[in-house]
Write a protein that holds these residues in place. Structure first.
Motif, PDB file in Angstrom:
ATOM      1  N   PHE B  28       0.672  -1.013   0.060  1.00 12.86           N
ATOM      2  CA  PHE B  28      -0.024  -0.074  -0.160  1.00 12.86           C
ATOM      3  C   PHE B  28       0.998   1.222  -0.027  1.00 12.86           C
ATOM      4  CE2 PHE B  28      -2.505   2.959   2.654  1.00 12.86           C
ATOM      5  CZ  PHE B  28      -3.570   3.277   1.590  1.00 12.86           C
ATOM      6  N   ASN B  33      -2.277  -1.856  -5.463  1.00 12.10           N
ATOM      7  CA  ASN B  33      -3.801  -2.182  -5.205  1.00 12.10           C
ATOM      8  C   ASN B  33      -3.887  -3.821  -5.383  1.00 12.10           C
ATOM      9  OD1 ASN B  33      -6.344  -2.197  -4.382  1.00 12.10           O
ATOM     10  ND2 ASN B  33      -7.110  -2.136  -6.579  1.00 12.10           N
TER      11      ASN B  33
ATOM     12  N   ASP C  15     -13.766  -1.262  -4.446  1.00 12.86           N
ATOM     13  CA  ASP C  15     -12.574  -1.684  -4.224  1.00 12.86           C
ATOM     14  C   ASP C  15     -11.696  -0.470  -4.358  1.00 12.86           C
ATOM     15  OD1 ASP C  15      -9.988  -3.068  -3.945  1.00 12.86           O
ATOM     16  OD2 ASP C  15      -9.746  -3.051  -6.019  1.00 12.86           O
ATOM     17  N   GLN C  16     -10.701  -0.337  -3.658  1.00 14.05           N
ATOM     18  CA  GLN C  16      -9.521   0.900  -3.394  1.00 14.05           C
ATOM     19  C   GLN C  16      -8.303   0.277  -2.638  1.00 14.05           C
ATOM     20  OE1 GLN C  16      -9.629   3.855  -0.448  1.00 14.05           O
ATOM     21  NE2 GLN C  16     -11.867   3.170  -0.258  1.00 14.05           N
ATOM     22  N   PRO C  17      -7.020   0.876  -3.112  1.00 13.11           N
ATOM     23  CA  PRO C  17      -6.058   0.487  -2.396  1.00 13.11           C
ATOM     24  C   PRO C  17      -6.064   0.754  -1.094  1.00 13.11           C
ATOM     25  CG  PRO C  17      -5.354   1.892  -4.313  1.00 13.11           C
ATOM     26  CD  PRO C  17      -6.970   1.871  -4.029  1.00 13.11           C
ATOM     27  N   GLY C  18      -5.308  -0.194  -0.251  1.00 15.77           N
ATOM     28  CA  GLY C  18      -5.391  -0.247   1.374  1.00 15.77           C
ATOM     29  C   GLY C  18      -6.253  -0.650   2.015  1.00 15.77           C
ATOM     30  N   VAL C  20      -6.915  -4.052   2.721  1.00 16.87           N
ATOM     31  CA  VAL C  20      -6.516  -5.076   3.470  1.00 16.87           C
ATOM     32  C   VAL C  20      -5.681  -4.650   4.491  1.00 16.87           C
ATOM     33  CG1 VAL C  20      -5.451  -7.139   3.562  1.00 16.87           C
ATOM     34  CG2 VAL C  20      -6.529  -6.628   1.486  1.00 16.87           C
ATOM     35  N   LEU C  37      -7.214 -15.648   6.121  1.00 13.83           N
ATOM     36  CA  LEU C  37      -7.508 -14.543   5.237  1.00 13.83           C
ATOM     37  C   LEU C  37      -7.651 -14.881   3.742  1.00 13.83           C
ATOM     38  CD1 LEU C  37      -6.322 -10.837   5.929  1.00 13.83           C
ATOM     39  CD2 LEU C  37      -6.863 -11.775   3.638  1.00 13.83           C
ATOM     40  N   GLU C  38      -8.998 -14.553   3.266  1.00 15.75           N
ATOM     41  CA  GLU C  38      -8.825 -14.749   1.888  1.00 15.75           C
ATOM     42  C   GLU C  38      -9.448 -13.435   1.258  1.00 15.75           C
ATOM     43  OE1 GLU C  38     -10.661 -17.991  -0.409  1.00 15.75           O
ATOM     44  OE2 GLU C  38     -10.942 -18.729   1.414  1.00 15.75           O
ATOM     45  N   GLN C  39      -8.861 -12.890   0.286  1.00 15.63           N
ATOM     46  CA  GLN C  39      -9.666 -11.718  -0.279  1.00 15.63           C
ATOM     47  C   GLN C  39      -9.446 -11.623  -1.898  1.00 15.63           C
ATOM     48  OE1 GLN C  39      -6.993  -9.195  -1.455  1.00 15.63           O
ATOM     49  NE2 GLN C  39      -8.795  -8.036  -2.491  1.00 15.63           N
ATOM     50  N   HIS C  40     -10.187 -11.328  -2.371  1.00 14.10           N
ATOM     51  CA  HIS C  40     -10.206 -10.819  -3.833  1.00 14.10           C
ATOM     52  C   HIS C  40     -10.921  -9.997  -4.274  1.00 14.10           C
ATOM     53  CE1 HIS C  40     -13.977 -13.280  -3.853  1.00 14.10           C
ATOM     54  NE2 HIS C  40     -14.127 -12.906  -4.914  1.00 14.10           N
ATOM     55  N   ILE C  41     -10.593  -9.449  -5.663  1.00 16.34           N
ATOM     56  CA  ILE C  41     -11.311  -8.385  -6.134  1.00 16.34           C
ATOM     57  C   ILE C  41     -12.245  -8.957  -7.438  1.00 16.34           C
ATOM     58  CG2 ILE C  41     -10.043  -6.719  -5.477  1.00 16.34           C
ATOM     59  CD1 ILE C  41      -9.318  -6.170  -8.425  1.00 16.34           C
ATOM     60  N   ASP C  42     -13.577  -8.502  -7.687  1.00 15.53           N
ATOM     61  CA  ASP C  42     -14.050  -8.397  -8.924  1.00 15.53           C
ATOM     62  C   ASP C  42     -13.753  -7.479  -9.752  1.00 15.53           C
ATOM     63  OD1 ASP C  42     -15.966  -8.805 -11.095  1.00 15.53           O
ATOM     64  OD2 ASP C  42     -17.682  -9.083 -10.060  1.00 15.53           O
ATOM     65  N   LEU C  44     -14.365  -6.874 -13.001  1.00 17.81           N
ATOM     66  CA  LEU C  44     -15.667  -6.216 -13.681  1.00 17.81           C
ATOM     67  C   LEU C  44     -16.623  -5.200 -12.839  1.00 17.81           C
ATOM     68  CD1 LEU C  44     -17.234  -9.302 -15.389  1.00 17.81           C
ATOM     69  CD2 LEU C  44     -16.069  -7.473 -16.489  1.00 17.81           C
ATOM     70  N   VAL C 283     -20.117 -16.105  -2.416  1.00 16.91           N
ATOM     71  CA  VAL C 283     -18.876 -16.261  -2.451  1.00 16.91           C
ATOM     72  C   VAL C 283     -18.617 -17.361  -1.456  1.00 16.91           C
ATOM     73  CG1 VAL C 283     -16.774 -15.005  -1.839  1.00 16.91           C
ATOM     74  CG2 VAL C 283     -18.579 -13.908  -3.251  1.00 16.91           C
ATOM     75  N   VAL C 284     -18.040 -18.329  -1.793  1.00 17.33           N
ATOM     76  CA  VAL C 284     -17.720 -19.263  -0.729  1.00 17.33           C
ATOM     77  C   VAL C 284     -16.240 -19.386  -0.251  1.00 17.33           C
ATOM     78  CG1 VAL C 284     -17.583 -21.835  -0.473  1.00 17.33           C
ATOM     79  CG2 VAL C 284     -19.401 -21.023  -1.888  1.00 17.33           C
ATOM     80  N   SER C 286     -13.878 -21.148   0.977  1.00 19.69           N
ATOM     81  CA  SER C 286     -13.727 -22.578   1.394  1.00 19.69           C
ATOM     82  C   SER C 286     -12.138 -22.773   1.733  1.00 19.69           C
ATOM     83  CB  SER C 286     -14.133 -23.396   0.250  1.00 19.69           C
ATOM     84  OG  SER C 286     -13.530 -23.352  -0.645  1.00 19.69           O
TER      85      SER C 286
END
Lengths: 286, 286, 286, 286
Positions: B28, B33, C15-18, C20, C37-42, C44, C283-284, C286
């Motif tokens: 960051f 990003n 979404d935006q930087p920073g 997490v 921890l699981e994180q992702h962006i869409d 689209l 959103v699973v 898993s």
């Protein structure tokens, strides 16, 4: 499913031309109508395998006579054969220890009418699952096993099974090695569920072994019990994906679903007379 | 998929509070990003594992500087880490023998743009697949192997791979045991496909072994190659149902579909920088 | 699994930087250690999705304070979030009709300690499964449904669920369409099991539809219930191979195994706080 | 596999006692040895289905005579039947558009000797895959299709197929709807691969539809082409797990592996004469 009774013949013998014609001639000549027939040969061994099921609705041999009448044909072709009737339900003894998942799975299928069998007894080396069996109205017999009493207890078990006319033993996570005496009493009629995809991870604690090796799939295997531990003819196997995040406890928990369904499917084929054992393998007429 | 370049960090280290915060702070603070982050701990070993991928679109560190800048943080937390850029395509050498299915599968994926890699060379101990490689425009190098020349040929192979800047070796049904020299040159970067669900049926002729045992499922396993034959960290496995009617030849034919897809999937994760090796297991950030 | 309590945050926002860094900063600054921890962006939708679970062992905020303290950060980033504690077990109502397989499956998992939930009530429109529930010691409530009394009975059901502090409703083969009133009372908290691989075969008698179409696989789908019948966000699906020899009755019998395991798996993720609903999808984590 | 030639009969007709006996009598009386026989009835429709394959090694009817000799028996029992010889390889036309994965998959299987067929022509509405076909030495025929020329081009295609003695058309991701004229020319002999688990997602862009619905599995279906789009008899289906992180592009990429293997398996059964079509369903004698 036909409402009238059916007969099923399982056959293997040396291959030669005319075998299917002869067997179906026997059935046709007595008025039977074939519902389902599967036959194949093993070209390597020149072996003939066959399963045929026919309706007894208009069959004009008495059920008691069929086997002896067929034996003329059977002996002529050096056949091994086995005759079953759909109306003659298998009589099962379920052997369990402390884990309930396979027991509940089989008892609830049975109660729902999914599994056309009788279950006269549940046998266990622990008291833990007595309430589970008794809730479903099945008598529970406790045979505590110690090194000192093992032989005597197994004799008592065999006596109990004889008394109840048991023809099939299901080791539904029974955590004891069964004796040669029991195995000889029920040839090709003791089903076990092993919690790995055999031949990987034979013996004790297969989920620990799987965790150590870092496999990406775990499995379960149902097989007939022979005197070689975990070496009997495999009936059915299935697997499930796991990941690096799964602990041994996760594998144990996840694997239960495999154990339940693999054992139930193997037992279904056994009960439907769809299994034939040859040279430590099963032929599954599915 | 983002059109601009991305950076990916793979990390493991002893666990302690604040690690994710520190790593994401690094990203960051330089304008990155995060696109995807997966982190978990192994509570048994008190270990921390993490993969994070971020966009370099507005990142204001030069790509060349990132690793050394990160190293301050990395060393402070005793991290093992590896930095990758999406724009830096892996350079593959495909090793084959006589079977074409994995080779064609990988070359056709590559041609279709499915596999973002360079394939500068195909290496083989036989001439058989030269036309297959050359049809797809990939130079084919023949290194016939005999007990006498094996060491020298492997040195020549290593020289070839160095010359082409290869970073990943794919044993796409290469029927030779590769030498420790090659393995040390490409740590965690040689992928093999073994035609069984390991650890069942290690070594030669696994389909014959499977046939003999009468299993009801066959499998394939892709793993990183280590100096212990078929014992390296497993990346991916899959299985398929077979029956008593399948001959060894059938198992061989059917198994090819498993081998192709399992190897391709394992390679995909390798190429996408989604694999981390720890204690002879893989963490697959899928 | 950690023995101390854990907290879990499910988050989505633009979404935006920073992001997490900010969330993990909140956790770290109060002494929390992240377990997963699981994180992702869409890309689209420019959307950010995250799940983070941390140990409360050394966390120095009171559990009651966490949500309000986090809300400052949450509101700043226009987050939707939900906070859960592992120690706060979900309270389930199981709705059933006449088929026992899903009920027995869930009750036996619960008894074995596999499913960390409370099950204060079983609700049914028929008396048939009263003995099944009561054998496992779960109170059974019979609400016979007719077109005339349906609205009133559903009000009574809702009152019962409120009285027992129910937070999750499981339609374990409950053969009634539930009313909008119930659905609004439990948003994203009513799980259904539909006996087809949705969107194929919506509505009634999916196995008959499957038989008519001659499909080679049958399936089951667990989804959250919304006001559009069989259109809610899908949580989990699985399938099974069938053949031309399988009658509708066979499909019904075979499908039960899918229904049981698919519902149990979906429920597991719900109970583990691993599901997030967004735009009619799940959103699973898993 | 037997090295000598074999004959295969596929049969369906109204059920009655004695049918298997009669058919096997025909084979036995002319010296044939049965290798594989599968027979079952559909009790609902009172229908009889059978496949039998026998060795011609010692069969003392000329191949040309078998069909007419059998017809006496066949007509007596109102049979539909079809006779095939293993030595008479199917002659395939592969129809493609721009996607190469199914084409390469089939051509590489063919080259490896896995698929005992002739492939005299590849037909396409685009030039894109000409190099792919020609690399494998298969003549490529380009028929650009416009609304104006479609009827004429299809006539030209049919003429080409006749000229090459084609008996089987494989739509290997041919993105055109084929005309009734072509379909009538090849009844039960045009195989299509549809990129969804039918009947879900018929018509165009099934992966987009799957993404929108948020399914957790994607599938592929191979079926015989009839005049109702995507409604023909299903031969084979398979599915694959996907997740919320998969974009439409990911589904497209992942789905290719399903499309390849499902089409190849369906084609295998067709080529092995293991498929029988009845009432818009297939019987797969597998």
């Amino acid at each position: 499913m036909p409402t009238s009774d059916t007969a099923t013949l399982l056959i293997h013998c040396p291959d030669q031309p005319g075998l299917v014609h002869d067997v179906t001639g026997f059935i046709f000549s007595h008025g039977g109508n074939i519902l389902d027939l599967e036959q194949h040969i093993d070209p390597l061994g020149n072996l003939f395998f066959m399963r045929v099921e026919w309706s007894l609705e208009k069959f004009h041999l008495e059920k008691e006579e069929i086997d002896s009448r067929f034996s003329i044909l059977g002996r002529r072709h050096q056949m091994w054969w086995k005759l079953h009737f759909a109306s003659q339900r298998k009589r099962l003894a379920l052997f369990v220890s402390k884990e309930s998942h396979c027991l509940y799975d089989l008892l609830s299928r049975h109660e729902a009418g999914e599994l056309p069998v009788e279950i006269p007894v549940v046998v266990s080396n622990h008291e833990v699952l007595r309430p589970a069996a008794e809730r479903f109205g099945i008598p529970f017999h406790h045979f505590p096993i110690t090194p000192a009493n093992k032989a005597a207890q197994e004799e008592a078990q065999i006596a109990l099974l004889r008394e109840h006319g048991i023809d099939t033993v299901v080791l539904a996570r029974y955590m004891q090695i069964v004796s040669p005496a029991l195995i000889r009493e029920f040839p090709d009629a003791i089903l076990n569920i092993h919690h790995s995809f055999l031949p990987a991870f034979v013996g004790a604690k297969p989920y620990h072994q799987a965790y150590e090796r870092g496999v990406k799939i775990i499995g379960a295997t149902s097989h007939y019990v022979t005197e070689d531990l975990d070496q009997g003819p495999i009936i059915h196997q299935d697997v499930m994906r796991v990941s690096h995040e799964d602990s041994v406890a996760d594998l144990v928990r996840l694997g239960k679903d495999l154990e339940k369904t693999v054992l139930a499917k193997a037992l279904w084929w056994h009960v439907m007379n769809r299994l034939l054992v040859y040279r430590n393998k099963t032929v599954v007429f599915s």
